[in-house]
Design a protein around this motif. Structure first.
Motif: not given
Lengths: 303, 419
Positions: B86-89, B138-148, B313-320
């Motif tokens: 999917p576009d974002v996952f 390069q950066v391929y993802q953005l974190p929404y949380t920090k785990a521990a 969350f990541s973005v698919a390389a082939y998103t339109e």
């Protein structure tokens, strides 16, 4: 209608859609899997270029190694197949023979035996999970017997048997119904003649009924064996994650957890060959006997 | 009359064209998220984030598909094979992310990451989301949380049985023995799912072998090895807990959900698990439970944590629609970070002033406080490792749990990942 069906072109036209569909969803994927199984691993897209390693993946499958579970998985599936053939089917046959005698509540019993077959395997697995985790420990506790270490579903000596039991139980009804149908289709005059001749129930079963339903027994054997080699859903739910102790589980883990697409394809091909080999073996065993037995049956009928 | 009809028709055409153009402006993106179950701590914050997104970006419509975490991992990997992500996952960081980056399925986000965005993010969280492809980091993802990983202690049971909350390994052993003698199962563990057992072994190994050795092994850097006394001691310590009866007798067949039920019911005093567990605690339990760092073993690695930025969350390389997909991914990451912390589901990965919120989950606040002074944070072994290596670490820890292999054999088995 008869004229239409005797025309080979008409038959071809009727059969063609099914043949095309079957080829597309079964035959082509089998050949594709075989092709992938001959390639080296690539952690990329299906269809990407890769090099032929021929039968290396097949050799790897059976190369002894401390963490190579596949030979053990094949042995486990053979054990399950043996249990199906030597425990499940005879038990089903016994139930079918009893049912076919026209006992009181025949149709109720038949329906009750068939209920597990119509329930989804996932539901059956969850049901048995509760049996192993709650009911059986409670009974053991009551009887003051020690449970196997780690419980039935995690103890290495009990967990596979704990998976086999629900499957054996679930499909008893299926085989009972097939055998029952075949038994009921035996002409009543044969049974009556044997009764008049004073044949006891066991003798009638062994010498008349069982020989006369051998084609159906062959069908049951085939289903049972193939089902054993492909067993996946129940153990996947009942056992720990990433268990590879049965061939289909191993194939799944190699494919989707380990990303070994070629190696998993080789395992898939092994399962296909194994099913084919056993089906051919059954055909061979039953080949001539079918004709002989039906001739024997006809002779008995004439006598 | 003819003129009037023509005018009406022309107007109708113009209106329909305008409507068509207006329709075109709405971009629809497919989003895959975990937390399909209502009981998941992150479910509500995610729903709130989606509502906020809808209000903030009316021109971007998000079609969300929900999955159970393991099911999504397998589905996502299958979709990636046919370029159908999917576009974002949602996706894990580390080796699991590298699998998809390596196969060209994920969009590099550097060109979108402005200084403003970077300044709003907690520092040092992108290490396991950054990869070098074709010589370009390069950066391929953005974190929404920090785990521990934390040790959750039910203070009520500790008080009832007069046990000190353990700060050292010896105190932990004393606590386990005391609870076991009193007929209380000391620690929760759902070993049937395998990874909850890794929560224990990872943090114990970290205490014995330290961040540097564990990081080297989990990222398979040159010279890394599992064949050291520290690794053996770590696994032997885990074995010691098993032998002392620290875990339920059927821990190896319990799923994580099953294993947590008695903890939620206040019947089990200790549990090692990720920070997300605090979000699953009821308000009543939040008052009874304290999250503390795993006990020290005195090897100098006592302020190190397992965790870090492990999900995002990541973005698919082939998103339109790469621009809109980035907007969505960034918004989801930043706002789920905020909403997740407010609801007690997770530690924030983005800076935000929470002073206005007085009813925050106290257990989560303890974790935020404790990890703010951490010496280091390291991703869990089964997340950092990939493919069959990740399966192997799960399998082998499970085998130690069931007593099928010894700690030494575990080290030998794990050493095979370097072959």
């Amino acid at each position: 209608m008869k004229r239409v069906l005797s025309n080979k072109w008409s038959i071809a036209v009727f059969v063609l859609p099914t043949v095309l569909f079957f080829t597309y969803i079964v035959i082509i994927p089998i050949f594709k899997s075989f092709y992938y199984s001959l390639l080296s691993e690539i952690p990329a897209k299906v269809g990407d270029a890769s090099e032929f390693v021929w039968f290396e993946n097949y050799i790897k499958m059976f190369t002894p190694g401390r963490r190579n579970d596949f030979p053990g998985a094949v042995l486990n599936s053979l054990t399950y197949a043996a249990l199906s053939v030597f425990v499940q089917l005879p038990f089903s046959l016994l139930l079918a023979l009893i049912l076919s005698t026209g006992i009181k509540g025949e149709s109720t019993y038949r329906n009750v035996f068939f209920i597990p077959v119509v329930i989804s395997s996932v539901v059956i697995s969850l049901l048995w999970q509760r049996i192993y985790k709650d009911l059986v420990p409670a009974i053991y506790d009551l009887l003051n017997i020690a449970l196997p270490k780690n419980g039935f579903l995690a103890n290495k000596d009990t967990k596979l048997m704990a998976v086999y039991i629900p499957n054996l139980w679930q499909f008893v009804g299926y085989h009972v119904l097939l055998m029952y149908g075949a038994l009921k289709s035996i002409p009543t005059d044969v049974i009556e003649a044997a009764t008049v001749d004073g044949a006891s129930a066991p003798r009638m079963a062994l010498q008349i009924q069982i020989p006369m339903i051998k084609p159906m027994l062959k069908v049951c054997l085939s289903f049972s064996l193939i089902g054993s080699f492909k067993l996946f859903d129940t153990p996947w739910i009942l056992l720990e994650r990433a268990n590879k102790q049965l061939p289909a589980l191993s194939m799944y883990v190699e494919m989707f957890s380990n990303h070994k697409y070629s190696y998993a394809s080789a395992q898939a091909m092994f399962i296909v060959f194994e099913c084919l080999a056993f089906t051919m073996l059954l055909n061979f065993i039953f080949r001539d006997r079918e004709g002989i037995e039906s001739r024997k049956g006809r002779r008995r009928l004439a006598a | 009359m003819k003129k009037l009809v023509s005018l009406v028709l022309a107007l109708a055409m113009l209106l329909s064209l305008t409507a068509a153009f207006a329709e075109d402006e709405v971009v629809t993106l497919k989003v895959s998220s975990i937390w399909s179950a209502e009981s998941e701590a992150n479910r509500k914050p995610m729903l709130k984030t989606l509502e906020e997104f809808e209000a903030a970006y009316p021109n971007i419509k998000l079609e969300v598909e929900w999955y159970e975490a393991n099911a999504w991992k397998e589905t996502g990997e299958t979709l990636a094979l046919s370029d159908s992500l999917p576009d974002v996952f949602y996706w894990n960081a580390g080796g699991v992310l590298w699998n998809l980056v390596g196969s060209g399925d994920i969009l590099a986000l550097d060109s979108y990451l402005t200084d403003d965005i970077m300044a709003r993010m907690e520092p040092g969280l992108l290490a396991d989301m950054t990869f070098t492809v074709d010589g370009k980091e390069q950066v391929y993802q953005l974190p929404y949380t920090k785990a521990a990983s934390m040790l959750y202690c039910n203070t009520e049971l500790f008080t009832q049985y007069n046990v000190k909350i353990p700060e050292t390994w010896d105190e932990l052993i004393t606590a386990v023995k005391t609870f076991r003698d009193a007929g209380v199962t000391p620690m929760a563990l759902g070993g049937g799912d395998q990874w909850p057992a890794n929560m224990y072994t990872d943090i114990i190994a970290l205490r014995f072998a330290g961040d540097a050795a564990c990081r080297a092994a989990y990222y398979k850097t040159e010279g890394a090895t599992f064949m050291t006394q520290d690794w053996v001691d770590g696994m032997a310590a885990f074995k010691q807990l098993i032998d002392l009866g620290a875990f339920p007798e059927d821990a190896a067949s319990l799923t994580r959900d099953e294993s947590e039920v008695p903890y939620f019911a206040g019947e089990i005093p200790m549990y090692v698990h990720g920070q997300w567990f605090s979000g699953s605690l009821s308000p009543e339990m939040q008052q009874k439970v304290v999250a503390v760092k795993f006990p020290a073993v005195g090897k100098g690695y006592d302020n190190q944590y397992m965790g870090g930025a492990a999900e995002g969350f990541s973005v698919a390389a082939y998103t339109e629609h790469p621009d809109e997909a980035f907007i969505a991914a960034q918004f989801l990451a930043e706002n789920l970070s905020k909403n997740g912390y407010i609801s007690g589901a997770g530690l924030p990965a983005w800076k935000y002033d929470f002073s206005a919120y007085t009813d925050l989950n106290p257990v989560m606040a303890q974790i935020k406080e404790a990890t703010s002074t951490a010496d280091s944070m390291l991703l869990w072994g089964n997340t950092a490792l990939t493919g069959e290596d990740a399966t192997l670490i799960g399998d082998t820890v499970y085998d130690v749990l069931t007593g099928e292999i010894t700690p030494e054999q575990w080290c030998e088995d794990m050493e095979t990942i370097f072959e």
